[in-house]
Motif scaffolding. Structure first.
Motif, PDB file in Angstrom:
ATOM      1  N   CYS A  76      35.956  72.428  33.032  1.00  6.52           N
ATOM      2  CA  CYS A  76      36.797  72.938  34.007  1.00  6.52           C
ATOM      3  C   CYS A  76      38.017  72.776  32.804  1.00  6.52           C
ATOM      4  O   CYS A  76      39.190  73.498  33.373  1.00  6.52           O
ATOM      5  CB  CYS A  76      37.101  71.729  34.645  1.00  6.52           C
ATOM      6  SG  CYS A  76      35.283  70.891  35.625  1.00  6.52           S
ATOM      7  N   GLN A  77      38.443  72.264  32.159  1.00  2.00           N
ATOM      8  CA  GLN A  77      40.088  72.574  31.288  1.00  2.00           C
ATOM      9  C   GLN A  77      41.026  72.679  31.600  1.00  2.00           C
ATOM     10  O   GLN A  77      41.912  73.928  32.189  1.00  2.00           O
ATOM     11  CB  GLN A  77      39.285  73.872  30.487  1.00  2.00           C
ATOM     12  CG  GLN A  77      38.307  74.478  29.289  1.00  2.00           C
ATOM     13  CD  GLN A  77      38.191  76.227  28.592  1.00  2.00           C
ATOM     14  OE1 GLN A  77      39.028  76.141  29.603  1.00  2.00           O
ATOM     15  NE2 GLN A  77      37.590  75.814  28.490  1.00  2.00           N
ATOM     16  N   PRO A  78      41.363  71.463  32.920  1.00  2.00           N
ATOM     17  CA  PRO A  78      42.050  71.385  32.946  1.00  2.00           C
ATOM     18  C   PRO A  78      43.847  70.963  32.303  1.00  2.00           C
ATOM     19  O   PRO A  78      43.443  70.675  31.251  1.00  2.00           O
ATOM     20  CB  PRO A  78      41.652  69.822  33.554  1.00  2.00           C
ATOM     21  CG  PRO A  78      41.578  68.515  33.240  1.00  2.00           C
ATOM     22  CD  PRO A  78      40.432  70.154  32.643  1.00  2.00           C
ATOM     23  N   ASP A  79      44.823  71.029  33.051  1.00  2.00           N
ATOM     24  CA  ASP A  79      46.139  71.609  32.146  1.00  2.00           C
ATOM     25  C   ASP A  79      46.735  70.141  32.209  1.00  2.00           C
ATOM     26  O   ASP A  79      47.527  69.902  32.912  1.00  2.00           O
ATOM     27  CB  ASP A  79      46.912  72.527  32.882  1.00  2.00           C
ATOM     28  CG  ASP A  79      48.460  72.126  32.267  1.00  2.00           C
ATOM     29  OD1 ASP A  79      47.741  72.258  30.948  1.00  2.00           O
ATOM     30  OD2 ASP A  79      49.323  72.856  33.111  1.00  2.00           O
ATOM     31  N   VAL A  80      45.594  69.287  31.215  1.00  2.00           N
ATOM     32  CA  VAL A  80      46.630  67.292  31.078  1.00  2.00           C
ATOM     33  C   VAL A  80      46.353  67.533  29.419  1.00  2.00           C
ATOM     34  O   VAL A  80      46.486  68.941  28.692  1.00  2.00           O
ATOM     35  CB  VAL A  80      45.365  66.620  31.364  1.00  2.00           C
ATOM     36  CG1 VAL A  80      45.401  66.982  33.032  1.00  2.00           C
ATOM     37  CG2 VAL A  80      43.896  67.072  30.924  1.00  2.00           C
ATOM     38  N   PHE A  81      46.985  66.461  28.751  1.00  2.00           N
ATOM     39  CA  PHE A  81      47.371  66.412  27.095  1.00  2.00           C
ATOM     40  C   PHE A  81      45.748  65.497  27.018  1.00  2.00           C
ATOM     41  O   PHE A  81      45.590  64.538  27.750  1.00  2.00           O
ATOM     42  CB  PHE A  81      48.678  65.714  27.749  1.00  2.00           C
ATOM     43  CG  PHE A  81      48.401  65.592  25.925  1.00  2.00           C
ATOM     44  CD1 PHE A  81      49.101  66.337  25.179  1.00  2.00           C
ATOM     45  CD2 PHE A  81      48.315  64.034  25.457  1.00  2.00           C
ATOM     46  CE1 PHE A  81      49.520  66.620  23.842  1.00  2.00           C
ATOM     47  CE2 PHE A  81      48.621  64.288  23.203  1.00  2.00           C
ATOM     48  CZ  PHE A  81      49.365  65.787  22.803  1.00  2.00           C
ATOM     49  N   ASP A  82      45.203  65.676  26.951  1.00  2.00           N
ATOM     50  CA  ASP A  82      44.289  64.796  26.389  1.00  2.00           C
ATOM     51  C   ASP A  82      44.508  64.107  25.379  1.00  2.00           C
ATOM     52  O   ASP A  82      45.037  64.185  23.982  1.00  2.00           O
ATOM     53  CB  ASP A  82      42.869  65.981  25.321  1.00  2.00           C
ATOM     54  CG  ASP A  82      41.864  65.321  25.196  1.00  2.00           C
ATOM     55  OD1 ASP A  82      41.730  63.854  25.457  1.00  2.00           O
ATOM     56  OD2 ASP A  82      40.676  65.901  24.658  1.00  2.00           O
ATOM     57  N   LEU A  83      44.470  62.617  25.165  1.00  2.00           N
ATOM     58  CA  LEU A  83      45.452  61.636  24.610  1.00  2.00           C
ATOM     59  C   LEU A  83      45.117  60.888  23.543  1.00  2.00           C
ATOM     60  O   LEU A  83      45.080  61.332  21.963  1.00  2.00           O
ATOM     61  CB  LEU A  83      46.087  60.440  25.426  1.00  2.00           C
ATOM     62  CG  LEU A  83      47.685  60.612  26.174  1.00  2.00           C
ATOM     63  CD1 LEU A  83      47.720  59.550  26.899  1.00  2.00           C
ATOM     64  CD2 LEU A  83      48.682  61.027  25.092  1.00  2.00           C
TER      65      LEU A  83
END
Length: 206
Positions: A76-83
Motif C-alpha cells: 500500500c506504500q502509505p506515507d509514514v516513516f518506517d522506523l
C-alpha cells in the motif's frame, strides 16, 4: 500527554503484548480490554485496527506510531516513516502452486492479494504474467483452474500442504514493523523517544 499507538488486531497484537512484557511494560489493561478498541495504559494510549487501517491512522496523525506487518507497507506504500523492524511477525512471501501442474502454453496467471508486490517482483525479473487480485483464500485459485500459481504470505506452510500445493519459489522474508507519523516524530520527540528506544533493544540482532 501520552503517545498513541495503533496496533494491528490478531496475531501481531498478541505478539506485541509479549514484546512489551519483555520490556517491563504493564500490559494488563490491553490483555483485559474485552471488545474495546481504545485502551489507556500507564505509558500510552492504544487503538486496535486492521493492518491497512493502522497505516492510515498513523499517516493522518491519529496515531503517533503503529505496529503493522511489512506486507502492508510494501503493498500500500502509505506515507509514514518506517522506523525499524521488530523481532516478531516473521513470515515470507512465496510463489506456490500445484506441483503436478503442466506449464501453461499461455501467459502464466498468478492469483494474489498483493498485486503491487507481485507486479514489482516479476517485472524486476523480466517476466510478464497476468495477475488476478483476490480478497479471500487464494489457495483456491489453482485448485479450480482460475490461476496457475499464487503469491502469498507463508508462515508454516500448513494451509498449502492441506490443499495439495507447494512452495515453488521463495521470494523474500518479512517481519512486523514499527512505523511513525512524520510530524509526530518532530513535534512529539520528547514523549516518543523513551518508548521507541525500548523497542530498539533488539534492532541490532534482527
Amino acid at each position: 500527554m501520552k503517545p498513541v499507538i495503533a496496533l494491528t488486531k490478531g496475531r501481531l497484537e498478541k505478539q506485541f503484548m509479549e514484546f512489551l512484557q519483555e520490556r517491563g511494560y504493564d500490559v494488563r489493561p490491553l490483555l483485559n480490554k474485552g471488545r474495546k478498541l481504545q485502551v489507556e495504559t500507564d505509558d500510552f494510549f492504544a487503538v486496535f485496527a486492521k493492518g491497512i487501517d493502522v497505516a492510515t491512522y498513523v499517516e493522518h496523525g491519529i496515531a503517533d506510531i503503529g505496529i503493522v506487518g511489512e506486507d502492508i507497507l510494501l503493498e500500500c506504500q502509505p506515507d509514514v516513516f518506517d522506523l525499524l523492524p521488530l523481532p516478531f511477525g516473521k513470515c515470507r512471501f512465496a510463489i506456490a502452486g500445484d506441483p503436478t501442474a503442466v506449464n501453461p502454453m499461455r501467459k502464466q496467471r498468478i492469483a494474489t492479494k498483493y498485486p503491487n508486490i507481485t507486479t514489482k517482483y516479476f517485472r524486476e525479473r523480466g517476466k510478464s504474467v497476468d495477475i488476478l487480485k483476490l480478497e479471500g483464500s487464494v489457495e483456491l485459485a489453482p485448485l479450480l483452474g482460475l490461476a496457475d500459481d499464487i503469491v502469498d504470505i507463508v508462515e508454516t506452510g500448513s494451509t498449502l500442504k492441506e490443499n495439495g500445493l507447494v512452495v515453488k519459489e521463495e521470494m523474500f522474508t518479512l517481519s512486523a514493523r514499527c512505523i511513525a507519523n512524520r510530524n509526530s516524530l518532530k513535534l512529539k520527540k520528547a514523549i516518543l523517544s523513551p518508548l521507541l528506544d525500548s523497542f530498539r533493544i533488539e534492532e541490532a540482532v534482527i
